[in-house]
Design a protein around this motif. Structure first.
Motif, PDB file in Angstrom:
ATOM      1  N   LYS A   8       0.878  -1.178   0.000  1.00 46.17           N
ATOM      2  CA  LYS A   8       0.000   0.000   0.000  1.00 46.17           C
ATOM      3  C   LYS A   8       0.902   1.210   0.000  1.00 46.17           C
ATOM      4  CE  LYS A   8      -4.207   1.857   1.059  1.00 46.17           C
ATOM      5  NZ  LYS A   8      -4.760   2.408  -0.108  1.00 46.17           N
ATOM      6  N   ILE A   9       1.133   1.781  -1.152  1.00 44.79           N
ATOM      7  CA  ILE A   9       2.102   2.857  -1.307  1.00 44.79           C
ATOM      8  C   ILE A   9       1.707   4.107  -0.558  1.00 44.79           C
ATOM      9  CG2 ILE A   9       3.066   4.471  -2.989  1.00 44.79           C
ATOM     10  CD1 ILE A   9       4.406   1.864  -3.169  1.00 44.79           C
ATOM     11  N   PHE A  10       0.481   4.548  -0.689  1.00 40.04           N
ATOM     12  CA  PHE A  10       0.164   5.903  -0.254  1.00 40.04           C
ATOM     13  C   PHE A  10      -1.086   5.963   0.590  1.00 40.04           C
ATOM     14  CE2 PHE A  10      -1.951   9.992  -1.054  1.00 40.04           C
ATOM     15  CZ  PHE A  10      -0.955  10.845  -0.622  1.00 40.04           C
ATOM     16  N   SER A  11      -0.994   6.692   1.659  1.00 36.53           N
ATOM     17  CA  SER A  11      -2.165   7.151   2.386  1.00 36.53           C
ATOM     18  C   SER A  11      -1.826   8.544   2.871  1.00 36.53           C
ATOM     19  CB  SER A  11      -2.508   6.217   3.551  1.00 36.53           C
ATOM     20  OG  SER A  11      -1.461   6.198   4.486  1.00 36.53           O
ATOM     21  N   PHE A  12      -2.821   9.330   3.245  1.00 36.85           N
ATOM     22  CA  PHE A  12      -2.560  10.724   3.600  1.00 36.85           C
ATOM     23  C   PHE A  12      -1.436  10.837   4.616  1.00 36.85           C
ATOM     24  CE2 PHE A  12      -6.903  11.255   1.992  1.00 36.85           C
ATOM     25  CZ  PHE A  12      -6.633  12.226   1.046  1.00 36.85           C
ATOM     26  N   GLY A  13      -0.458  11.658   4.314  1.00 35.11           N
ATOM     27  CA  GLY A  13       0.646  11.929   5.217  1.00 35.11           C
ATOM     28  C   GLY A  13       1.651  10.808   5.307  1.00 35.11           C
ATOM     29  N   ASP A  14       1.575   9.838   4.416  1.00 34.01           N
ATOM     30  CA  ASP A  14       2.440   8.675   4.497  1.00 34.01           C
ATOM     31  C   ASP A  14       3.796   8.968   3.861  1.00 34.01           C
ATOM     32  OD1 ASP A  14       3.136   6.136   5.159  1.00 34.01           O
ATOM     33  OD2 ASP A  14       2.035   5.165   3.545  1.00 34.01           O
ATOM     34  N   ASP A  15       4.838   8.776   4.629  1.00 35.46           N
ATOM     35  CA  ASP A  15       6.210   8.862   4.141  1.00 35.46           C
ATOM     36  C   ASP A  15       6.872   7.529   4.457  1.00 35.46           C
ATOM     37  OD1 ASP A  15       5.655  11.527   3.589  1.00 35.46           O
ATOM     38  OD2 ASP A  15       6.647  12.266   5.383  1.00 35.46           O
ATOM     39  N   PHE A  16       7.673   7.005   3.535  1.00 35.56           N
ATOM     40  CA  PHE A  16       8.334   5.729   3.789  1.00 35.56           C
ATOM     41  C   PHE A  16       9.597   5.634   2.942  1.00 35.56           C
ATOM     42  CE2 PHE A  16       5.564   5.005   0.232  1.00 35.56           C
ATOM     43  CZ  PHE A  16       6.286   4.176  -0.599  1.00 35.56           C
ATOM     44  N   THR A  17      10.377   4.603   3.218  1.00 39.46           N
ATOM     45  CA  THR A  17      11.596   4.382   2.445  1.00 39.46           C
ATOM     46  C   THR A  17      11.466   3.103   1.634  1.00 39.46           C
ATOM     47  OG1 THR A  17      12.636   3.239   4.301  1.00 39.46           O
ATOM     48  CG2 THR A  17      13.092   5.597   4.079  1.00 39.46           C
ATOM     49  N   LYS A  39      -0.036  13.181  -4.967  1.00 37.38           N
ATOM     50  CA  LYS A  39       1.202  13.875  -5.293  1.00 37.38           C
ATOM     51  C   LYS A  39       2.290  13.254  -4.439  1.00 37.38           C
ATOM     52  CE  LYS A  39      -0.890  18.127  -6.756  1.00 37.38           C
ATOM     53  NZ  LYS A  39      -2.148  18.601  -6.367  1.00 37.38           N
ATOM     54  N   LEU A  40       3.271  12.665  -5.102  1.00 34.03           N
ATOM     55  CA  LEU A  40       4.340  11.960  -4.406  1.00 34.03           C
ATOM     56  C   LEU A  40       5.692  12.460  -4.889  1.00 34.03           C
ATOM     57  CD1 LEU A  40       2.741   8.481  -4.995  1.00 34.03           C
ATOM     58  CD2 LEU A  40       2.929   9.552  -2.768  1.00 34.03           C
ATOM     59  N   HIS A  41       6.644  12.477  -3.971  1.00 31.25           N
ATOM     60  CA  HIS A  41       8.015  12.859  -4.297  1.00 31.25           C
ATOM     61  C   HIS A  41       8.920  11.675  -3.999  1.00 31.25           C
ATOM     62  CE1 HIS A  41       7.038  17.183  -4.566  1.00 31.25           C
ATOM     63  NE2 HIS A  41       6.127  16.864  -3.668  1.00 31.25           N
ATOM     64  N   LEU A  42       9.823  11.356  -4.925  1.00 33.20           N
ATOM     65  CA  LEU A  42      10.812  10.303  -4.735  1.00 33.20           C
ATOM     66  C   LEU A  42      12.171  10.966  -4.565  1.00 33.20           C
ATOM     67  CD1 LEU A  42      11.376   7.181  -4.813  1.00 33.20           C
ATOM     68  CD2 LEU A  42      11.914   7.508  -7.230  1.00 33.20           C
ATOM     69  N   TYR A  43      12.808  10.724  -3.406  1.00 32.62           N
ATOM     70  CA  TYR A  43      14.092  11.340  -3.070  1.00 32.62           C
ATOM     71  C   TYR A  43      15.165  10.273  -2.912  1.00 32.62           C
ATOM     72  CZ  TYR A  43      11.198  15.318  -1.548  1.00 32.62           C
ATOM     73  OH  TYR A  43      10.304  16.359  -1.486  1.00 32.62           O
ATOM     74  N   TYR A  52       8.979  13.553  -9.275  1.00 33.72           N
ATOM     75  CA  TYR A  52       7.739  14.022  -8.680  1.00 33.72           C
ATOM     76  C   TYR A  52       6.612  13.403  -9.486  1.00 33.72           C
ATOM     77  CZ  TYR A  52       3.838  17.209  -7.786  1.00 33.72           C
ATOM     78  OH  TYR A  52       2.608  17.730  -7.489  1.00 33.72           O
ATOM     79  N   ILE A  53       5.649  12.810  -8.797  1.00 31.74           N
ATOM     80  CA  ILE A  53       4.530  12.116  -9.426  1.00 31.74           C
ATOM     81  C   ILE A  53       3.252  12.869  -9.096  1.00 31.74           C
ATOM     82  CG2 ILE A  53       3.208   9.967  -9.484  1.00 31.74           C
ATOM     83  CD1 ILE A  53       5.848   8.592  -8.438  1.00 31.74           C
TER      84      ILE A  53
END
Length: 160
Positions: A8-17, A39-43, A52-53
């Motif tokens: 599950k890639i994304f939920s509100f406020g979700d940050d992960f590595t 809206k997702l950012h890959l760093y 940026y997605i």
């Protein structure tokens, strides 16, 4: 190289590595809270934005754009089909296609007619994790961004 990604890639406020096969953090994904559309950012681990997605809103079927350094580098659109999942992928990195069963996290990413990445839950025994095995000649960040978009398109509750 083999990477480990949460199902599950994304939920509100979700940050992960995203980790490598040794369990070391390699990429960070940060989602924007309180925005319309995903809206997702890959760093990288130095905090430099690689991709940026952004989800395009008001589309009949899910559509995303991937940006690198402010430039549009790929557009991914889900195609209407009665059976399975198909995508239209327009990219400056080459001609891409998805083969297999993306809804089950078991598919291959094809670039210019050859397999450049395999995605599978079989790589890891964890129920909420899947593996991404990417050819060493590819841009790991871009392929992961593309796979995140595929995951978002198929598994995000907002798209159903």
């Amino acid at each position: 190289m083999l990477f480990q990604v949460r199902e599950k890639i994304f939920s509100f406020g979700d940050d992960f590595t995203i980790t490598d096969e040794r369990g070391q953090d390699v990429f960070m994904v940060k989602g924007k809270v309180f925005s319309f559309g995903n809206k997702l950012h890959l760093y990288n681990m130095r905090g430099e934005e690689l991709f940026y997605i952004e989800q395009k809103l008001f589309k009949m079927l899910p559509e995303y754009t991937i940006f690198a350094q402010g430039n549009d580098v790929a557009r991914v659109k889900k195609k209407f089909t009665f059976f399975g999942s198909k995508f239209i992928i327009d990219s400056v990195y080459g001609e891409f296609d998805i083969e297999g069963h993306p809804f089950d996290h078991n598919f291959s990413v094809i670039k210019n007619g050859r397999v450049v990445a395999d995605v599978s839950k079989r790589f890891f025994s964890f129920s909420d994790t899947y593996g991404v095995d990417i050819n060493n000649s590819e841009d790991y960040g871009f392929i992961l961004a593309l796979i995140i978009v595929i995951d978002q398109t198929l598994h995000d509750g907002n798209n159903k």
